[in-house]
Write a protein that holds these residues in place. Structure first.
Motif, mmCIF file in Angstrom:
data_model
loop_
_atom_site.group_PDB
_atom_site.id
_atom_site.type_symbol
_atom_site.label_atom_id
_atom_site.label_comp_id
_atom_site.label_asym_id
_atom_site.label_seq_id
_atom_site.Cartn_x
_atom_site.Cartn_y
_atom_site.Cartn_z
ATOM 1 N N ALA A 82 0.814 -1.219 0.000
ATOM 2 C CA ALA A 82 0.000 0.000 0.000
ATOM 3 C C ALA A 82 0.846 1.266 0.000
ATOM 4 O O ALA A 82 0.411 2.305 -0.496
ATOM 5 C CB ALA A 82 -0.938 0.013 1.212
ATOM 6 N N GLN A 83 2.057 1.203 0.554
ATOM 7 C CA GLN A 83 2.906 2.389 0.637
ATOM 8 C C GLN A 83 4.323 2.043 0.186
ATOM 9 O O GLN A 83 4.918 1.091 0.686
ATOM 10 C CB GLN A 83 2.938 2.931 2.065
ATOM 11 C CG GLN A 83 3.724 4.235 2.204
ATOM 12 C CD GLN A 83 3.701 4.768 3.626
ATOM 13 O OE1 GLN A 83 4.744 4.883 4.276
ATOM 14 N NE2 GLN A 83 2.522 5.088 4.125
ATOM 15 N N SER A 119 -2.213 -1.999 -6.066
ATOM 16 C CA SER A 119 -2.490 -1.836 -4.634
ATOM 17 C C SER A 119 -1.899 -0.583 -4.002
ATOM 18 O O SER A 119 -2.373 -0.151 -2.942
ATOM 19 C CB SER A 119 -1.979 -3.064 -3.874
ATOM 20 O OG SER A 119 -0.566 -3.191 -4.027
ATOM 21 N N GLN A 165 -1.193 2.825 -2.582
ATOM 22 C CA GLN A 165 -1.985 4.020 -2.301
ATOM 23 C C GLN A 165 -1.112 5.260 -2.115
ATOM 24 O O GLN A 165 -1.536 6.364 -2.430
ATOM 25 C CB GLN A 165 -2.826 3.792 -1.036
ATOM 26 C CG GLN A 165 -3.814 2.650 -1.152
ATOM 27 C CD GLN A 165 -4.472 2.324 0.166
ATOM 28 O OE1 GLN A 165 -4.458 3.124 1.103
ATOM 29 N NE2 GLN A 165 -5.050 1.138 0.267
ATOM 30 N N SER A 166 0.103 5.065 -1.591
ATOM 31 C CA SER A 166 1.006 6.186 -1.319
ATOM 32 C C SER A 166 2.374 5.921 -1.940
ATOM 33 O O SER A 166 2.957 4.856 -1.717
ATOM 34 C CB SER A 166 1.175 6.384 0.199
ATOM 35 O OG SER A 166 -0.069 6.622 0.826
ATOM 36 N N SER A 174 -5.457 2.994 -7.435
ATOM 37 C CA SER A 174 -5.500 3.148 -5.973
ATOM 38 C C SER A 174 -4.719 4.335 -5.435
ATOM 39 O O SER A 174 -4.896 4.714 -4.283
ATOM 40 C CB SER A 174 -4.973 1.869 -5.304
ATOM 41 O OG SER A 174 -5.707 0.741 -5.707
ATOM 42 N N VAL A 203 -3.497 7.621 -4.027
ATOM 43 C CA VAL A 203 -4.155 8.813 -3.501
ATOM 44 C C VAL A 203 -3.174 9.785 -2.847
ATOM 45 O O VAL A 203 -3.535 10.930 -2.572
ATOM 46 C CB VAL A 203 -5.262 8.457 -2.478
ATOM 47 C CG1 VAL A 203 -6.430 7.762 -3.159
ATOM 48 C CG2 VAL A 203 -4.712 7.606 -1.342
#
Length: 297
Positions: free
Chosen positions: A59-60, A86, A88-89, A114, A116
């Protein structure tokens, strides 16, 4: 087993260590991967990118402080982002991307389903790079865009580029955090950003630390906060030539607005609770509606 994190800072990584990281990525056991300021060979960087391609749990991804050090690595990262779904960051602060590198990354960033949060601080960007970033802030009604954007310390961007960004922010349907600290913005651009903030229905945090502002732009920002309802909760103005009094006035007004919002939210919860009891025909003291406690971000 829930995905965990791998966080390494400022180390020279061996091929054996990279192999372990890649296996963890492929096994979907990593949610956060941070290789901040690490040294690794071009071959090993490519291996990490292939692991990012195959990961469904990541995710990151933090590659701050020069890990993406050349154009070939930019290309490899772009390919990884095209396959990954996947993340996100993505943090690339302190990477010598330049506008040319961002142009290579942009298609993957634009299409990622994904992503953001994006940090492109201190990445040697100019006006062409800002134009590409504006495309990641779609207007109301368009696809989901960035919620958090960091563009700190990109001094090559001109007033034209910042004006373009201000327009994009004014019409962005998602952006909540914008960090522009340590850019030579000056009062003129700050005035444009005040208009953008007044127009935005979502922007909650604006960081203008060390951006060459004076009391002139602070007064404009004060008038904006005082007279126009905005979503803004935090405005950072440190290390500018702005009086302590003006900074305190702005801070107090933002705090008052946040307290009013919290009070309205509590009232709304109380009304919701009463309505729930009424609709279910539960009077007296032998029944109750249970609500989760409110958690402020």
């Amino acid at each position: 087993m829930l995905p965990g994190s791998i966080q390494i800072s400022g180390e020279t990584l061996s091929s054996a260590e990279i192999k372990d990281i890649c296996e963890s990525l492929r096994e979907n056991s990593v949610r956060l991967l941070s290789l901040r300021g690490c040294q690794l060979s071009d071959r090993d960087f490519g291996r990490v990118c292939r692991g990012v391609c195959e990961s469904h749990s990541l995710a990151q991804l933090n590659l701050n402080l020069g890990v993406v050090s050349n154009i070939n690595r930019v290309k490899q990262l772009a390919e990884a982002l095209k396959s990954n779904r996947s993340i996100q960051s993505l943090f690339l602060h302190g990477s010598p991307l330049t506008d040319a590198g961002l142009a290579l990354l942009n298609p993957a960033l634009s299409l990622h389903p994904s992503l953001v949060s994006l940090d492109l601080g201190d990445s040697m960007l100019g006006d062409e790079g800002i134009n590409l970033i504006c495309g990641l802030l779609p207007p109301d009604g368009a696809k989901t865009g960035l919620k958090e954007l960091t563009l700190s310390a990109n001094p090559a961007v001109t007033s034209k580029g910042w004006a373009r960004l201000a327009i994009a922010v004014a019409h962005s349907s998602q952006l909540r955090v914008l960090n522009l600290d340590y850019n030579p913005l000056g009062d003129h651009i700050a005035g444009m950003l005040a208009v953008a903030v007044a127009s935005s229905r979502t922007l909650e945090v604006l960081d203008l630390e060390g951006t060459g502002l004076t009391n002139q732009s602070a007064q404009v920002l004060l008038d904006m906060v005082e007279n126009y309802p905005t979503a803004l909760r935090t405005l950072i103005l440190a290390e500018n030539n702005i009086s302590t009094e003006l900074q305190q006035q702005i801070s107090d007004l933002l705090s008052e607005g946040e307290e009013e919002e919290d009070s309205e939210a509590r009232d709304g919860e109380a009304r919701e609770k009463n309505t729930w009891i009424s609709q279910n025909g539960m009077g007296g003291g032998d029944s109750y509606a249970q609500f989760k406690p409110r958690v402020d971000s």
